[in-house]
Write a protein that holds these residues in place. Structure first.
Motif, short mmCIF file in Angstrom:
data_model
loop_
_atom_site.label_atom_id
_atom_site.label_comp_id
_atom_site.label_asym_id
_atom_site.label_seq_id
_atom_site.Cartn_x
_atom_site.Cartn_y
_atom_site.Cartn_z
N ILE A 239 8.71 4.29 12.95
CA ILE A 239 7.59 5.03 12.99
C ILE A 239 6.50 4.98 14.44
CG2 ILE A 239 5.52 6.38 12.78
CD1 ILE A 239 8.34 8.03 11.08
N SER B 123 1.52 -1.61 13.67
CA SER B 123 1.24 -0.26 13.77
C SER B 123 0.27 0.58 12.94
CB SER B 123 3.35 0.26 13.48
OG SER B 123 3.63 -0.19 14.02
N ALA C 299 0.87 -1.09 0.16
CA ALA C 299 0.42 -0.29 0.45
C ALA C 299 0.50 1.17 0.11
CB ALA C 299 -0.69 0.52 0.86
N SER D 55 10.46 -5.82 2.07
CA SER D 55 9.62 -5.84 3.48
C SER D 55 8.31 -5.53 3.24
CB SER D 55 9.79 -3.80 3.62
OG SER D 55 9.08 -2.78 2.80
N ALA E 139 1.10 -15.74 -7.09
CA ALA E 139 -0.11 -15.34 -7.22
C ALA E 139 -0.69 -13.99 -7.18
CB ALA E 139 -1.42 -16.29 -7.14
N ASN F 149 -4.37 -12.17 -6.09
CA ASN F 149 -5.10 -12.59 -5.70
C ASN F 149 -6.26 -12.15 -5.78
OD1 ASN F 149 -3.93 -14.89 -4.29
ND2 ASN F 149 -4.06 -14.67 -2.65
N GLU G 204 10.06 3.59 6.03
CA GLU G 204 9.74 2.45 6.09
C GLU G 204 10.83 2.19 7.10
OE1 GLU G 204 8.28 -0.25 5.22
OE2 GLU G 204 9.87 -1.54 6.06
N SER H 18 -2.83 -8.40 -2.72
CA SER H 18 -1.43 -6.91 -2.90
C SER H 18 -1.56 -6.24 -3.62
CB SER H 18 -0.22 -8.03 -3.71
OG SER H 18 -0.72 -8.96 -4.22
N ASP I 242 -3.53 -3.23 5.05
CA ASP I 242 -4.16 -3.66 6.09
C ASP I 242 -4.61 -2.91 7.03
OD1 ASP I 242 -3.83 -6.58 5.93
OD2 ASP I 242 -1.43 -6.49 5.57
N SER J 184 -6.29 -7.01 5.14
CA SER J 184 -6.25 -6.78 3.50
C SER J 184 -6.73 -8.27 2.57
CB SER J 184 -5.58 -6.52 3.20
OG SER J 184 -4.05 -7.06 3.37
N ALA K 201 5.15 -8.02 3.32
CA ALA K 201 4.49 -9.66 3.84
C ALA K 201 4.94 -9.72 2.35
CB ALA K 201 2.60 -9.67 3.20
C1 LIG Z 1 2.03 -15.08 4.31
C2 LIG Z 1 0.71 -14.33 2.92
C3 LIG Z 1 0.82 -14.39 1.63
C4 LIG Z 1 0.20 -14.15 1.13
N1 LIG Z 1 0.08 -14.24 -0.11
C5 LIG Z 1 -0.94 -13.04 -1.04
C6 LIG Z 1 -0.60 -14.06 -2.64
O1 LIG Z 1 0.17 -15.08 -2.94
N2 LIG Z 1 -1.63 -13.14 -3.13
C7 LIG Z 1 -1.79 -11.48 -2.92
O2 LIG Z 1 -1.80 -11.24 -3.81
N3 LIG Z 1 -1.63 -11.36 -1.38
C8 LIG Z 1 -1.26 -11.99 -0.84
N4 LIG Z 1 -0.54 -11.39 0.69
C9 LIG Z 1 -1.47 -10.37 0.81
C10 LIG Z 1 -0.43 -9.08 0.65
O3 LIG Z 1 0.66 -9.75 0.61
C11 LIG Z 1 -0.84 -8.56 1.56
O4 LIG Z 1 -2.36 -8.01 1.31
C12 LIG Z 1 -0.06 -6.71 1.11
O5 LIG Z 1 0.72 -6.88 1.49
C13 LIG Z 1 -0.61 -5.97 1.97
O6 LIG Z 1 -0.06 -4.50 1.71
P1 LIG Z 1 -0.15 -3.27 3.22
O7 LIG Z 1 0.95 -2.20 2.05
O8 LIG Z 1 -0.77 -3.18 4.16
O9 LIG Z 1 1.59 -3.88 4.24
P2 LIG Z 1 3.00 -5.03 4.08
O10 LIG Z 1 2.64 -5.49 2.71
O11 LIG Z 1 2.96 -5.86 4.80
O12 LIG Z 1 3.46 -3.31 3.95
C14 LIG Z 1 3.56 -2.66 5.76
C15 LIG Z 1 5.02 -2.07 5.88
O13 LIG Z 1 4.85 -1.16 6.77
C16 LIG Z 1 6.41 -1.36 7.31
N5 LIG Z 1 5.88 -0.81 8.74
C17 LIG Z 1 5.26 -1.19 9.81
N6 LIG Z 1 5.42 -0.90 10.92
C18 LIG Z 1 6.03 0.04 10.58
C19 LIG Z 1 6.62 1.22 11.44
N7 LIG Z 1 5.97 1.84 12.80
N8 LIG Z 1 6.92 2.42 10.56
C20 LIG Z 1 7.82 2.61 9.41
N9 LIG Z 1 7.44 1.34 8.40
C21 LIG Z 1 6.55 0.54 9.12
C22 LIG Z 1 6.41 -3.04 7.00
O14 LIG Z 1 7.81 -2.86 7.35
C23 LIG Z 1 6.23 -3.10 5.83
O15 LIG Z 1 7.39 -2.92 4.77
C24 LIG Z 1 -0.14 -12.65 1.39
C25 LIG Z 1 0.01 -11.86 2.43
C26 LIG Z 1 0.29 -13.13 3.06
C27 LIG Z 1 1.45 -12.37 5.35
#
Ligand SMILES: Cc1cc2nc3c(=O)[nH]c(=O)nc-3n(C[C@H](O)[C@H](O)[C@H](O)COP(=O)(O)OP(=O)(O)OC[C@H]3O[C@@H](n4cnc5c(N)ncnc54)[C@H](O)[C@@H]3O)c2cc1C
Length: 619
Positions: free
Chosen positions: A158, A224, A21, A49, A58, A60, A42, A419, A409, A371, A51
């Motif tokens: 953060i 966080s 995101a 970094s 894939a 999804n 980050e 993703s 998320d 998510s 998930a």
């Molecule tokens: C095990 C697993 C398998 C998955 N498989 C799939 C799949 O096959 N296909 C698919 O499309 N999706 C898949 N997903 C879903 C996808 O990974 C998530 O929907 C997506 O990554 C969510 O995006 P996000 O940016 O909210 O979180 P993330 O991508 O997790 O990013 C969060 C970021 O915030 C950073 N962060 C956290 N706390 C702090 C802080 N306090 N200060 C600064 N930075 C911070 C972290 O280091 C990280 O880089 C999967 C998820 C998981 C957990």
């Protein structure tokens, strides 16, 4: 404190977290805000970094609208069904109508997409999933963010949001510390987009001791995304809706490609289809929801959990049939190599060749996410053209704090983004954040040095606590004056596990257990004032723990409030075992008062916008 340098940065758009995101938000902010200063901060390094760090096999969430494969309405119905009716359909629709364009950009940027040789379309793994060679997924989206941002700060955690002191309830930026240099960073910002992922390790994991850290969800996702807004009084929604995953045992390798592409299936230890056995019992609990197609994820978990409690385990995935086909065998292995290498290693270490042995499955400890097949997170405004008045307050994806936005998320009510949808939601949030600035809504923000200095003192206090008290003990780790982050984490995990519906109780809880859990969490909060950190890495652990603890309080309050079992298989309220549509066909919304720390909760209507609109069109 003097030994920690203070570094200031002023910007227009501050993105907290550079995962899916966050990279989407950073990229899109530049598109709309050509002259704006855009900063992404980050905790790790955005190249690897979040998930998706290790890659995915894939994507999804892809509609395939160009080929008429699915429409956004279909996705809303799908997510609504999977979440037993409880989603924000405005948010889901908004994401779904834009997600294809995101995926097409990934393709242009060089993400290797698998193609169906006959049709030339993206190769489908399932109705919503398309297959990729995704080891390089994260570096590719990171590159787009790097090219868009004025600056990316890696290795900065953060810890707190700054609030405007000129206007109530408006954000003013964020602060944190560099985990390598120990510098204190102040980001004064006109808007903040929180995109910091979900929360693992708030419940005690199955793997402890020698396997500690081996969980399905990324161990570095520490809540966080929730703690930052909760701490400043933002409203949250559906925080009770934690997720439990059915995955390959010990390595937590994904099962999606196995079910959907390899057409493998599950059975109990006696080779029986156990899901059928639990049909009548499940119908008793949830009524007609068990007849929905596809079967909601939580209800499939429910059958697994009940069968295991009844002594029918272990549950196996039948791979020995599919793996006789050399192509499917290759796909089965590659599925792990692209995203969960550890599962292949676990099988090797346990002498399991899935061609000849059906591997065991397990249900994970619960996680909090917004998510996946779950929708915990912040209560945000939806888009102007879709949202009913209760869901709309000016800017898409803005939280109930002005100028504070969320994506991925972080955002509650919108499940099944995955993703691609999280990246898309980052884009939507950034577009709205830029508009907020262009509309002059961020003028005159005041953040005093005092506010920043107070946070500085609080942030580095665990180092101070440790330094002062370390000589009181001559050996071991048990101190009369401080607790270490790992001690605090294990205490938190036990509370959540034993009182809030973790694996210790087969996901069971009730009002009395939750009440006790809240008391124990309050004492933990008090003791966390005395957490000690011996170095900067432990300081990060200390703050991760504090964020996890605050997230846990919110989860427990929500679980206490919803007096029904809406998602059997995710958790059970033993004192209200049935789904109760008469009283609980609604969303739950909480707010923690930043001054008193007290939570208040309310029910908010869930609007089934998609089918309502269709009914209107028909009449
Ligand atoms: C095990 C697993 C398998 C998955 N498989 C799939 C799949 O096959 N296909 C698919 O499309 N999706 C898949 N997903 C879903 C996808 O990974 C998530 O929907 C997506 O990554 C969510 O995006 P996000 O940016 O909210 O979180 P993330 O991508 O997790 O990013 C969060 C970021 O915030 C950073 N962060 C956290 N706390 C702090 C802080 N306090 N200060 C600064 N930075 C911070 C972290 O280091 C990280 O880089 C999967 C998820 C998981 C957990």
């Amino acid at each position: 404190m003097a030994k920690h340098k203070t570094l200031y940065e002023d910007c227009d758009v501050l993105v907290v977290g550079g995962g899916m995101a966050g990279t989407g938000a950073t990229f899109e902010a530049r598109h709309w805000g050509r002259d704006m200063k855009i900063i992404c901060v980050e905790k790790a390094n955005i190249d690897r970094s979040g998930a998706v760090a290790q890659g995915l096999y894939a994507i999804n969430c892809y509609m395939g609208m160009q080929w008429g494969e699915n429409q956004p309405e279909d996705h809303v119905r799908y997510a609504r069904n999977d979440l037993m009716g409880m989603v924000r359909e405005d948010l889901g629709y908004d994401m779904a109508r834009h997600v294809d364009s995101t995926v097409h950009m990934f393709d242009e940027w060089g993400l290797p997409m698998m193609k169906n040789e006959k049709t030339g379309r993206y190769l489908r793994e399932g109705k919503w999933q398309i297959m990729i060679h995704g080891e390089s997924y994260k570096p590719i989206v990171a590159e787009a963010a790097k090219k868009s941002a004025d600056k990316i700060y890696n290795r900065i955690m953060i810890t707190h949001l700054l609030m405007d002191e000129a206007k109530e309830n408006r954000v003013g930026g964020a602060v944190g510390f560099n985990m390598r240099t120990g510098d204190f960073h102040v980001f004064r910002a006109k808007t903040v987009i929180v995109a910091a992922g979900g929360a693992s390790h708030i419940f005690k994991p199955r793997a402890v001791g020698e396997g500690m850290g081996r969980t399905w969800y990324a161990p570095w996702s520490n809540g966080s995304a929730y703690a930052l807004p909760i701490a400043v009084g933002a409203k949250m929604t559906q925080m009770e809706n934690r997720i439990v995953l059915c995955r390959f045992k010990d390595g937590y390798g994904p099962v999606g490609a196995y079910f959907l592409h390899l057409k493998t299936y599950t059975q109990n230890a006696n080779g029986e289809n156990y899901e059928k056995k639990w049909y009548d019992q499940t119908k008793e609990l949830v009524g007609e929801y068990i007849d929905h197609h596809p079967t909601p994820t939580c209800l499939r978990n429910h059958a697994f959990i009940q069968e295991t409690i009844a002594g029918g385990g272990p549950i196996h995935m039948v791979t020995t049939e599919a793996f006789q086909d050399p192509h499917l065998e290759t796909v089965g292995w590659e599925n792990f190599l692209g995203m969960t290498v550890g599962q292949a290693v676990v099988w090797a270490s346990q002498n399991i060749d899935p061609k000849y042995t059906n591997p065991e499955l397990t249900t994970s400890e619960p996680y909090v996410m917004g998510s996946h097949a779950t929708c915990s997170g912040a209560w945000v405004s939806g888009p102007e053209d879709l949202s009913p008045p209760e869901y709309f307050w000016g800017y898409n994806r803005m939280l109930t704090i002005e100028g504070l936005f969320g994506a991925g998320d972080t955002v509650g009510g919108s499940a099944h983004k995955f993703s691609s949808g999280s990246f898309t939601e980052g884009r939507l949030a950034a577009k709205a954040a830029v508009k907020y600035i262009q509309d002059q809504k961020a003028e005159g923000i005041k953040v005093t040095d005092k506010q920043c200095d107070d946070f500085k003192e609080a942030i580095f206090k665990p180092l101070e606590t440790y330094t002062v008290a370390q000589n009181e003990i001559t050996g071991g780790t048990v101190s009369p004056s401080y607790i270490s982050p790992i001690q605090g984490l294990q205490r938190l995990q036990r509370i959540m596990d034993e009182y809030v519906g973790g694996i210790a109780t087969n996901y069971m809880t009730n009002g009395n257990m939750l009440k006790r859990g809240l008391e124990l969490l309050a004492w933990l909060e008090e003791d966390l004032e005395k957490v000690g950190a011996e170095d900067l890495h432990q300081l990060m652990r200390a703050w991760e723990l504090k964020h996890r603890a605050l997230t846990s309080q919110c989860v427990t309050e929500h679980t206490m409030f919803r007096e029904e079992t809406r998602w059997p298989g995710y958790y059970y309220r033993g004192d209200h075992m049935k789904l109760d549509d008469d009283n609980w066909h609604c969303l739950t919304v909480s707010r923690r008062d930043p001054k008193t720390g007290k939570f208040t909760l309310e029910k908010v209507p869930v609007y089934h916008i998609v089918d309502e609109n269709e009914k209107k069109k028909a009449s």
